[in-house]
Every structure is written in structure tokens, then in C-alpha cells.
Enzyme design. Sequence first.
Site, PDB file in Angstrom:
ATOM      1  N   VAL A 107       0.854  -1.195   0.000  1.00 32.79           N
ATOM      2  CA  VAL A 107       0.000   0.000   0.000  1.00 32.79           C
ATOM      3  C   VAL A 107       0.890   1.245   0.000  1.00 32.79           C
ATOM      4  CG1 VAL A 107      -1.677   1.297   1.372  1.00 32.79           C
ATOM      5  CG2 VAL A 107      -1.932  -1.187   1.092  1.00 32.79           C
ATOM      6  N   ALA A 143      -5.321  -2.571   9.289  1.00 36.71           N
ATOM      7  CA  ALA A 143      -5.112  -3.672  10.250  1.00 36.71           C
ATOM      8  C   ALA A 143      -3.743  -4.281   9.989  1.00 36.71           C
ATOM      9  CB  ALA A 143      -6.214  -4.714  10.101  1.00 36.71           C
ATOM     10  N   HIS A 163     -19.121 -39.274  21.069  1.00 39.94           N
ATOM     11  CA  HIS A 163     -19.698 -39.237  19.729  1.00 39.94           C
ATOM     12  C   HIS A 163     -21.133 -38.770  19.821  1.00 39.94           C
ATOM     13  CE1 HIS A 163     -20.561 -40.387  15.607  1.00 39.94           C
ATOM     14  NE2 HIS A 163     -21.666 -40.971  16.054  1.00 39.94           N
TER      15      HIS A 163
END
Length: 464
Positions: free
Chosen positions: A235, A268, A443
Site C-alpha cells: 500500500v 489492520a 460421539h
Amino acid sequence: MASYDVIIIGAGPGGYVSAIRCAQLGLKTAVVEGRDTLGGTCLNVGCIPSKALLNATHHLHEAEHNFAKMGLKGKSPSVDWDQMKSYKDDVVGQNTGGIEFLFKKNKIDWIKGWATIPAVGKVKVGDEVHEAKNIVIATGSVPTSLPGVEVNNDGGVVVDSTGALELPKVPKKLAVIGAGVIGLELGSVYARLGSEVTVVEYMDFITPGMDADVQRTFKKLLEKQGLNFILGAAVQGVDASKTKAKLTYKLKKDDSEHTLDADVVLVATGRKPFTDGLGLAELGVEFTPRGQVKTDAHWATNVKGIYAIGDAIVGPMLAHKAEDEGMAVAEVLAGKHGHVNYGVIPGVIYTSPEVATVGQTEAQLKEEGRKVKIGKFSFMGNARAKAVFQGDGFVKLIADAETDRLLGAAIIGPAAGDMIHEICVAMEYGGSAQDIALTCHAHPTYSEAVREAALACGDGPIHA
Ligand code: NAI
């Protein structure tokens, strides 16, 4: 002027957890915090509010994409963005209020304001100077930005993670700079809310440092959810007006320059330690070249009586790493033996599917010349995951080729952030893949996929 055994500066996960443990160990403890609420970045503008938004938008995604398949017909819910933000604020309020309650319960004083350390053993807040036998710096970190990119969280269109939690409306086009944890979590939130999300990342892959198998699968799954990626892009800058932004980037492969229009740009690109205004340099406290407070193995700085933990020091910037250091430094200050095993700190990305990792990656181990074996199991072979349309993803265990000792793991799939802990516990005990394989797993659970991956390190999984 009050006198304490310990004054902790900063009430984020590192500081507040440390304070509670100090108090439990009988130390007279105070915490200095300048925000209006306790909990630091994590509770106020980080982990907790983002998880609220991820939860709300995950349900929206389920309603839009999976309800009809399950026979739940009807109109999908519409989004009331202001209500969603107030739900998020409620969640934050409950959590920050909870810390205040814990402070009272543990008789911890909250000194409200911003601290400086005028001299060893002294903490100044406003006009008052408090005395402390020991001071713990737990001041955390702040977002970094890039040259040519000016963040304005007060109504601007270029924001960091704090601003992204408070956007006045859902943007049509969101550009995210950085395909790390924040970019992908908040990018997911807005993609689910209908924004066209484009993530611009400097590296040629997403989530740098993570297992390469996970990086590939994760990118594909996020693309399926509508996120666009521009990788290998540096950027150059962002031109912002009051309502629009134009982001300029150069592709590294051919140096060509491109632009991207957006209504909002989320920066970010990482965080940096925050220790401004404390007066640490004046006291002679040493820093690393990256601005982290230097500490020894017991979180002591080079200045006697001053300790530091969390994002302000070396290591992954994770709330739970700070919490562990907070508890451990409290034990040290109480004359016990605090310890943190930095080899077993999980990392989680709370997207859907979640991504969770612990220990070393296959690439790191191979680079070290370690002989390893890999046990991988796809959630396609897990009945429970398929029932909730989460068959994408896998569990990958990495064990020593000779001893079978677990060295690392990566999970991309449902509830990965919770499942990783069974592997963490095994690793803490020096456990092997076989230890997990021989443990009965209920399970039908997602956790059976962990056992199957462990079986894949031995004679083979059952459902593959
Ligand atoms: P990050 O370090 O995870 O990711 C930053 C990304 O920006 C990297 O992929 C990097 O290559 C990229 N980047 C850097 N400069 C760039 C440039 N000029 N152009 C394009 N891309 C560029 O940082 P992030 O996401 O800002 O998060 C900050 C910290 O907060 C991290 O340490 C993270 O672990 C922590 N965090 C943890 C969360 C969790 O545990 N779930 C949630 C949110 C944050």
C-alpha cells in the site's frame, strides 16, 4: 498518598488478571487505569466487541445460507445496525462491569487516571503520588499505521479496529489493509453484513506465520464467503475525502501501480507497544529496538522494582499470553515461582470456520531439521460437522517422527478455538499423538476429528 505492595499500570487482561492474583496472594494491590471502564483494549474495543459482532453476523449468515436447507423457511432477518452495535455495547458493559465487581471483591483499588513513574517506587496519577514496593507495566499496545495513511476514528473513512466497531453505517465497499487476525475477523463481519470487502496484503499469502495448509484452505473458504484478496501488494497511501477513499497499492511482482475505491478503509497492519508518557526511558528502563520493554525470564526490567507484561513486552500480542504473564508475575512478587510455557500458547481466529493453532508449524520444524510426522483429518469425515454444514477444514497434528511427542497443531473448522485446548493440555504434559488417540472421545462431537488426526499419526484414522 497511599502505599501498596504492588501498583499495576493498565487494566487490560494482563493487568487486571495480575491484580486479582496479587490480591489472592495477600499483596496490597492497586491498578491505575485511565479509561472510563476496566478491561483494556480486549474488553472495550478488541476481542469482546468483535466477538459480539461475529456472533450476530454468523447467525445472519446461517439464516441467509443454511436455514432453508434445514426446512426453516421464511424471510431472512434484516439488519438493524444500530441495534447490533447496542447489543455489542451491552456485552462489553457486562464484561467491564464484571471486572469492577471482581476488583471490589478482591479489595483492589482502582486509581482512575493516567500514570507516570516519577521515581522508582512511586506512581503519580493526577496530583497524587502513590508508593509501591513493586510496579508492573501492563499498558498494552496501540494499532500501527502506514506512511501516507492517516487514521481518523472520529467520523473519518480511514479507521483502525476501534473505529471499525463503531461505523455509522455498513459500508458498501470496505477495503482492508492487512490479512492478519483483525483484518479477517472484521472483514468477515462486514462481508456478512453485505459489504464488498477487499483485503490488500503485503505478503503473498494470508495470516503470515501460520501453517501453510491452513493459509491456503482459509483463503479459499473466505473467498467462498465473498472476501476478495489482493496479495503481494504494498500500500502506497490512501486519499480520503469526507465520504470516500482511494487506496493506492503497488504489486510487488511487476511494480505496477493500482487504485482501489472504498467507502471505508480499515487499517489492520499490526499493533505496537504502548508505553508513552510513563517516563520509563527517564528511569533508565531498557527497550528492544521494536519498542518493547526488555524483561528477564521473571518479567523484571533492568530497573529494580519495575516489571512488565503483555503486549508491552516481547511475544505474541494475545490477551491470554498477557493473562498468563499477569498471574506468573504476581507469583514472583509474592515470592513464589511464576512460570509461562511460551511453547504452548494457542492462537485463535474467530471467523467461520474458526482457525486455531498451537506449538510449531510443519515449516518451522522442517527448517530446524526435525523429523516429523503429520496426522491430518478432514471434517468431511466428522458426522457432527457435516450436520451443521461445516465439513470444510481439517485438524492437523504434528508429532516427532520417532517419539510421537506432539509438537504442534492447526485446526480449521467448527469450534476450533475450543478444541485446540485438548492438544494444549497434551503438549503441556509432553503427551504423544497416541495419548490422544487412546483417549475415548464422545460421539458425535467435533473433537472426534482431533482423535482421528491423532490416529492418522499411527495406524490410520477410521473415517477417512
Ligand atoms: P497482524 O500482525 O495479525 O496482521 C497484520 C497484517 O498486515 C499482516 O498480514 C502483514 O503482512 C500485513 N501488512 C503489514 N504492512 C502492510 C502493508 N504496508 N500493506 C499491506 N499489508 C500489510 O496484525 P493485526 O491483524 O492488526 O492484529 C494486531 C494484533 O492483535 C496481532 O498481534 C493479533 O494477534 C492481535 N489480535 C488477536 C486476535 C485474536 O487472538 N483473535 C484478534 C485481534 C487482534
